[in-house]
Design a protein around this motif. Structure first.
Motif, PDB file in Angstrom:
ATOM      1  N   ARG A 155      23.675  12.659  28.311  1.00 49.06           N
ATOM      2  CA  ARG A 155      22.588  11.794  27.467  1.00 49.06           C
ATOM      3  C   ARG A 155      23.392  10.799  26.802  1.00 49.06           C
ATOM      4  O   ARG A 155      22.684   9.537  26.660  1.00 49.06           O
ATOM      5  N   ASP A 158      24.291   7.966  28.759  1.00 50.07           N
ATOM      6  CA  ASP A 158      23.056   7.139  29.138  1.00 50.07           C
ATOM      7  C   ASP A 158      22.464   6.459  27.889  1.00 50.07           C
ATOM      8  O   ASP A 158      22.025   5.249  28.130  1.00 50.07           O
ATOM      9  N   GLU A 163      20.426   0.390  23.498  1.00 44.64           N
ATOM     10  CA  GLU A 163      19.886   0.873  22.173  1.00 44.64           C
ATOM     11  C   GLU A 163      18.471   1.332  22.007  1.00 44.64           C
ATOM     12  O   GLU A 163      17.947   2.405  21.439  1.00 44.64           O
ATOM     13  N   THR A 164      17.668   0.677  22.562  1.00 45.04           N
ATOM     14  CA  THR A 164      16.333   0.974  22.633  1.00 45.04           C
ATOM     15  C   THR A 164      15.763   1.950  23.295  1.00 45.04           C
ATOM     16  O   THR A 164      14.641   2.507  23.144  1.00 45.04           O
ATOM     17  N   MET A 165      16.762   2.501  24.217  1.00 40.87           N
ATOM     18  CA  MET A 165      16.288   3.433  24.989  1.00 40.87           C
ATOM     19  C   MET A 165      16.807   4.897  23.976  1.00 40.87           C
ATOM     20  O   MET A 165      16.776   5.909  24.960  1.00 40.87           O
ATOM     21  N   LYS A 167      15.434   6.766  22.463  1.00 40.77           N
ATOM     22  CA  LYS A 167      14.384   7.582  22.140  1.00 40.77           C
ATOM     23  C   LYS A 167      14.586   8.873  23.086  1.00 40.77           C
ATOM     24  O   LYS A 167      14.615   9.994  22.385  1.00 40.77           O
ATOM     25  N   GLU A 168      14.947   8.838  24.289  1.00 44.77           N
ATOM     26  CA  GLU A 168      15.053   9.720  25.159  1.00 44.77           C
ATOM     27  C   GLU A 168      16.473  10.422  24.624  1.00 44.77           C
ATOM     28  O   GLU A 168      16.563  11.700  24.734  1.00 44.77           O
ATOM     29  N   GLN A 171      15.937  12.496  21.097  1.00 45.38           N
ATOM     30  CA  GLN A 171      15.006  13.726  21.217  1.00 45.38           C
ATOM     31  C   GLN A 171      15.607  14.911  22.140  1.00 45.38           C
ATOM     32  O   GLN A 171      15.480  15.823  21.842  1.00 45.38           O
ATOM     33  N   LEU A 318       7.668   3.151  23.676  1.00 46.61           N
ATOM     34  CA  LEU A 318       8.128   4.226  24.472  1.00 46.61           C
ATOM     35  C   LEU A 318       9.412   4.994  24.127  1.00 46.61           C
ATOM     36  O   LEU A 318       9.512   6.044  24.179  1.00 46.61           O
ATOM     37  N   TYR A 319      10.531   4.173  24.247  1.00 43.04           N
ATOM     38  CA  TYR A 319      11.629   5.069  23.934  1.00 43.04           C
ATOM     39  C   TYR A 319      12.157   5.752  22.504  1.00 43.04           C
ATOM     40  O   TYR A 319      13.065   6.403  22.441  1.00 43.04           O
ATOM     41  N   MET A 321       9.510   6.215  20.551  1.00 44.92           N
ATOM     42  CA  MET A 321       8.183   7.142  20.260  1.00 44.92           C
ATOM     43  C   MET A 321       7.768   7.396  18.830  1.00 44.92           C
ATOM     44  O   MET A 321       6.600   7.491  18.596  1.00 44.92           O
TER      45      MET A 321
END
Lengths: 344, 163
Positions: A155, A158, A163-165, A167-168, A171, A318-319, A321
């Motif tokens: 993770r 990935d 940077e804006t992703m 969230k995944e 978390q 979304l990302y 959250m």
């Protein structure tokens, strides 16, 4: 290692005299991020609504065991779950986004440290010794770290792409990276290790569900897990059916595919513009308006540089959250000059 | 010139990665995967008899390829590549039927049992959801929903463009 454990022991014993000193202050050298301190302190000691941690000898011995088993690289990892517990339990005291952000940063810094320190899975219980006290008890659990470290590595690679992703990655790094969850049993509740683990799990689940609530349209007013889950299920099903229906339609009109990238992106932006609220609602047939300023229907797809305003809010929510979308940054489209400049 | 356009189309990383909104990135990736695939399908089939199932396959493939940051996309890719004959198209439609199966199973702890059931149903909807634990699944569902939404938008505009 013996010296280290002695120090821990002293700190554990001195809790009564020095409540402001965090239990994990000793581990600060292993922590690169100082953001942990508020979480740890707030959770552990004076400033929070919860009374101070009571650590007695069994707790100290646990630390000893822990260190002897796995060595130093695991030490910082053990502090992570405390923070996560802080995120899970102390959500009332701090914002969701903050805690997630803190965890994310600390988690990322830890990935390098705890990579090699994979300790065997074991469960620890202090329930018997600590349940004798009528106050809060601290328990330690250890989750499966191997799977966790694998996932966290994946993770992290990935998550670093955008940077804006985060969230995944943030978390998901919470769960895998915990070698210990330091739970605090609430007053009057069972201090059984099982029920505490169960409670941690439930809080995480409800946290995620809260975030999902913002994502699925029309779910603000719903309280209650079951109804919420129903809504989510229905929504996902309807989305999948829509995709299927559209692909069928696409199959019938396939020969004349005449794709306009900018139009697709523009429609995307329009849809996001419609959703000017924290809840992103998908209105399938309302987003298509005739006022798209940059329509150029030619045979070869043309690309232009698009304004990057409206969609940031959409996928950030979304990302990440936990963050509220930012509706105020929507501006009009830049005129299309038909040039190809999607990215430079 | 056109080849340059196509080549540039595929590259979605910019110098400042934070500036491009991720949904735009996803949409670009998605269409850049799907459109050539459909065109190829078109050319191969050589007639207007493009199979619905293969189109669905391509649609799913494009979705999986454009969202590779997420776990569910890996599962989706696996599913697609393992069952390369287009039998997977019916999976999403049969999901609606499968949901009703487990509604009768409620033991002690009624409310909790219900919630667990629903979580399991949700897991079935997500590709690879059954292999994740619940918390992970919930976060993945969020991203899956988002990508599905973007996919619907892209497909819609594709369909609209051609009619």
């Amino acid at each position: 290692m013996g010296g280290e454990s002695n120090n821990e022991g002293e700190m554990g014993l001195n809790h009564g005299h020095d409540p402001s000193m965090p239990l994990y202050a000793k581990a600060d050298p292993y922590f690169s991020s100082s953001d942990w301190d508020p979480v740890v302190n707030g959770g552990g000691f004076s400033s929070s609504p919860y009374p101070s941690v009571v650590m007695d000898n069994p707790g100290m011995s646990c630390f000893t065991h822990y260190q002897s088993g796995s060595g130093y690289p695991d030490m910082p990892a053990s502090l992570l779950p405390f923070g996560d517990c802080g995120g899970g339990q102390f959500l009332g005291s701090e914002k969701n986004g903050e805690s997630v952000g803190r965890l994310m940063r600390a988690g990322e810094s830890h990935d390098q440290v705890s990579d090699d320190g994979v300790s065997p899975t074991r469960k620890r219980r202090q329930a018997e010794a600590e349940s004798q006290r009528n106050k809060k008890a601290v328990e330690e659990f250890q989750e499966d770290p191997q799977r966790g470290s694998d996932q966290s590595q994946k993770r992290q690679k990935d998550g670093q792409s955008k940077e804006t992703m985060n969230k995944e990655s943030s978390q998901s790094e919470e769960a895998p990276k915990e070698n210990y969850i330091h739970m605090r049993a609430r007053r009057g509740q069972a201090t059984n290790s099982h029920s505490l683990a169960e409670r941690v799990r439930r809080e995480k689940i409800s946290e995620r569900m809260r975030l999902l609530q913002e994502l699925v349209p029309g779910c603000n007013k719903i309280t209650g897990k079951a109804v919420m889950l129903d809504e989510i299920i229905n929504y996902v099903q309807s989305l999948q059916q829509q995709v299927e229906f559209l692909s069928m339609k696409l199959a019938t009109v396939n020969p004349e595919i005449n794709i306009d990238m900018d139009r697709i992106i523009a429609k995307d932006l329009l849809q996001s513009r419609d959703r000017n609220t924290p809840t992103l609602g998908l209105n399938p047939f309302s987003g298509f308006q005739g006022t798209i300023p940059n329509i150029s229907t030619t045979t070869n797809p043309q690309y232009n540089s698009l304004p990057q305003t409206a969609l940031e809010s959409e996928l950030q929510s979304l990302y990440q959250m936990g963050f509220v979308s930012n509706p105020s940054t929507m501006s009009s489209f830049s005129p299309n000059n038909g040039r190809l400049k999607p990215e430079l | 010139m056109e080849r340059q356009i196509i080549n540039k189309k595929k590259r979605v990383f910019s110098v400042e990665p934070n500036k491009i909104p991720p949904s735009e990135v996803f949409t670009r990736k998605y269409t850049s995967h799907l459109v050539p695939a459909l065109k190829k399908l078109n050319m191969n089939k050589n007639s207007s008899q493009v199979n619905q199932l293969t189109v669905k396959h391509e649609v799913d493939m494009a979705l999986a390829l454009s969202a590779q940051e997420f776990a569910w996309s890996r599962f989706l890719l696996q599913k697609l590549s393992s069952s390369n004959n287009p039998t997977t198209a019916t999976s999403s439609s049969s999901n609606g039927i499968r949901i009703q199966e487990r509604s009768g199973k409620e033991g002690g702890g009624d409310e909790d049992g219900e919630i667990e059931e629903k979580l399991r149903e949700l897991q079935k909807l997500l590709p690879g959801g059954e292999e994740m634990n619940v918390e992970e699944m919930l976060s993945e569902i969020g991203t899956y929903i988002k990508c599905l939404e973007l996919q619907t938008i892209a497909l819609k505009s594709m369909v609209q463009d051609t009619t």
